[in-house]
Design an enzyme around this catalytic site. Structure first.
Site, PDB file in Angstrom:
ATOM      1  CE  LYS A  69      12.885 -42.110 -16.507  1.00 20.02           C
ATOM      2  NZ  LYS A  69      11.825 -42.900 -15.858  1.00 20.02           N
ATOM      3  CB  SER A 144      10.078 -40.193 -13.584  1.00 14.79           C
ATOM      4  OG  SER A 144      10.302 -41.538 -13.986  1.00 14.79           O
ATOM      5  CB  SER A 168       7.933 -43.506 -14.611  1.00 18.39           C
ATOM      6  OG  SER A 168       7.921 -42.854 -13.370  1.00 18.39           O
TER       7      SER A 168
END
Lengths: 480, 94
Positions: A69, A144, A168
């Site tokens: 990420k 996210s 997330s």
């Protein structure tokens, strides 16, 4: 079967038996990215193979490609939280999780798209534009960590790391039909994770199955002197708990989660999963978590307050974007700060910084922030009590399957409410896993969430593995 | 509803310079969220201790030992404007 479509443990077995090489896997995954990422947009940046040569040539035994990420620092690679304000920022050090993975030979293949600073549940709030759900590209992958989840589901990575502040990792795992684990607060070092809400953030695995989840957790868990909030608690070999035995384990079903707003197909799939656990010998009983309805409100006080403080460091001076307006509005230095932040932050980031600043501001602190912290205590106590009796609490991961791109973009509150089932675990600091438990009629994945007491990741993996062995969901492949 | 002045005041505290249309939109969405958060007022929390942190940790110390760190040049090079080991900024003091 194509190498890219296999799990890490399957590939590692073949590397050990010398049937394939790590370069073969790297080629296969890169080919897959070239073929499908134009449609999925999981990655914001790919990393050249030469940069992974130390890993490829070293002695590590985990030489498979991992997606990271975009808020986890990789030394020398631009790391931006998918925000304009960090444009060009190349961290001079790597996050502890990255160093640990690279020591074991992991191939960092690229960095994945996310809601800017992890502010969102759909990956639409990215400065790079939205990622898409591999099961239906008109839908969001969740967020996210949507890029990481989409990359794993679309077979553009063998496994991935995400971060979870309010769901997330778990919510995108659920939307994309894969496994996602948020570890106990302090289980994994946050050093080098660009902070959103420091008392809630955790890094965790997104994987194709539960065995991979246990393997990846083995690699990243443990105390780190660079993160004083990491816990000095021994890390077991998590794969030893994949026993396929759940006889006598006690599962609590919180009645407050099965309420209006929970979609019928999700309710049905979760109820069927409960029956599966019963058949496997677990006992199931209703439990009450009475402060559940206050979790989202509490979260949006605590998380935004911490975010407004953490994001104060982005001022254009030391790194990242710097903008100076042409005319003087206040003073030249304050104008620089304001212009940089106005141009650098996206819309949702501004909204959350403002909300957090408001609840911490003079005259509102007691009514908002302090009250939020007190309700957080009540939410944590609900779980403490439940885990006196139960080994796990079982819930849906999200009240719905993946929604359409744009559907909730104009209404932040409805977006916030899509995290209604995941937020409590972060407030209470407990571990939680999302695993696939079925599909809607539109062939969108449904996720099941299991929660346990602090540092009981072993219990979650044991239950998740037993369920996975009895069901076909993790073997279903995306129509790409 | 948050007033225009309140939104501008919070923006100033946040060091964000809002455009006109942003002010209007934030008045509405921040008010919606704050109204939702009002539900916490239903709870009696007079005798509840606040949780700032879930782990039972306090005062984590490390040895005060000299260790290698990042080179100054590596760090300074991250800034778009620096000179001789210092960050360059607009004039602050008259």
């Amino acid at each position: 079967m194509n190498l890219f479509a296999q799990s890490a443990h399957e590939l590692l077995d073949q590397i050990r038996s010398r049937a394939i090489s790590p370069e073969d896997i790297d080629d296969s995954v890169r080919g897959r990215i070239a073929a499908v990422d134009g449609r999925i947009k999981a990655y914001v940046r790919l990393r050249d193979r030469e940069k992974n040569s130390a890993s490829l040539q070293g002695n590590g035994s985990f030489k498979v490609p991992i997606a990271i990420k975009d808020n986890i620092c990789v030394k020398g690679e631009e790391t931006t939280c998918s925000s304009k304000i960090l444009q060009g920022f190349k961290p001079p050090y790597s996050a502890t999780v990255i160093s640990k993975l690279q020591e074991k030979g992991a191939i960092v293949i690229g960095q994945t798209n996310m809601d800017e600073f992890a502010f969102g549940s759909s990956t639409e709030n990215s400065a790079f534009g939205p990622s898409r759900n591999p099961w239906n590209t008109d839908c969001v992958p969740g967020g996210s960590s949507g890029g990481s989840a989409a990359a794993v589901a679309a077979h553009e990575a063998i496994w991935a790391l995400g971060s979870d502040t309010g769901g997330s990792i778990r919510q995108p795992a659920s939307f994309c039909g894969i496994v996602g684990l948020k570890p106990t607060y302090g289980r994994v070092s946050r050093y080098g994770l660009i902070a959103f809400a420091s008392s809630l953030d955790q890094i965790g695995p997104l994987t194709k199955d539960v065995t991979d989840c246990a393997l990846l957790l083995n690699l990243i868990a443990g105390h780190d002197e660079m993160d004083s909030t990491s816990a000095n608690v021994a890390v077991p070999d998590y794969t030893q708990f994949l026993t396929n035995d759940v006889k006598g384990l006690k599962i609590g079903i919180p009645k407050e989660y099965f309420i209006e707003g929970l979609d019928a197909p999700v309710r049905q799939a979760v109820n069927e999963a409960v029956e599966e656990f019963k058949k496997a010998g677990a006992t199931v009983k209703e439990v009450s978590l009475p402060h559940t309805e206050y979790a989202v409100a509490t979260y949006y006080i605590v998380a935004t307050a911490e975010a407004s403080s953490n994001l104060a460091r982005f001022d254009g001076i030391q790194y990242g974007l710097r903008e100076q307006p042409k005319t003087v509005r206040k003073t030249p230095i304050i104008d620089l700060y304001e212009e940089t932040r106005d141009r650098g932050f996206g819309w949702e980031a501004k909204r959350r910084i403002m909300l957090g600043t408001y609840s911490l501001s003079s005259g509102y602190y007691d009514a908002y922030y302090l009250r939020g912290q007190k309700v957080r205590t009540l939410i944590k106590q609900d779980f403490d009590e439940a885990f006196q009796e139960f080994d796990t609490v079982l819930t849906p991961t999200s009240p719905t399957t993946a929604f359409r791109i744009g559907e909730k973009a104009a209404d932040p509150l409805s977006m916030y409410l899509s995290d209604i089932y995941t937020i409590s675990a972060n407030l209470a600091g407990i571990p939680a896993i999302s695993i696939p438990c079925g599909f809607s009629r539109e062939r969108l994945p449904i996720g099941l969430q299991l929660l346990a007491k602090p540092f009981a990741e072993d219990m979650l993996l044991r239950l998740a593995f037993a369920y996975e062995q009895r069901t076909p969901w993790h073997k279903e492949s995306v129509p790409l | 509803m948050l007033s225009r002045e309140q939104v501008q005041y919070i923006a100033a505290l946040s060091r964000i310079n809002l455009q006109e249309e942003e002010i209007v939109l934030l008045q509405k969405t921040l008010t919606d969220i704050l109204t939702y958060i009002e539900k916490l007022k239903k709870l009696d929390v007079a005798n509840v201790k606040p949780t700032s942190h879930v782990l039972p940790l306090e005062n984590v110390f490390r040895d005060d030992a000299v260790k290698p760190s990042l080179a100054q040049s590596e760090v300074m090079n991250l800034s778009v404007s620096h000179s001789r080991g210092a960050f360059k900024v607009p004039q602050v003091i008259e």
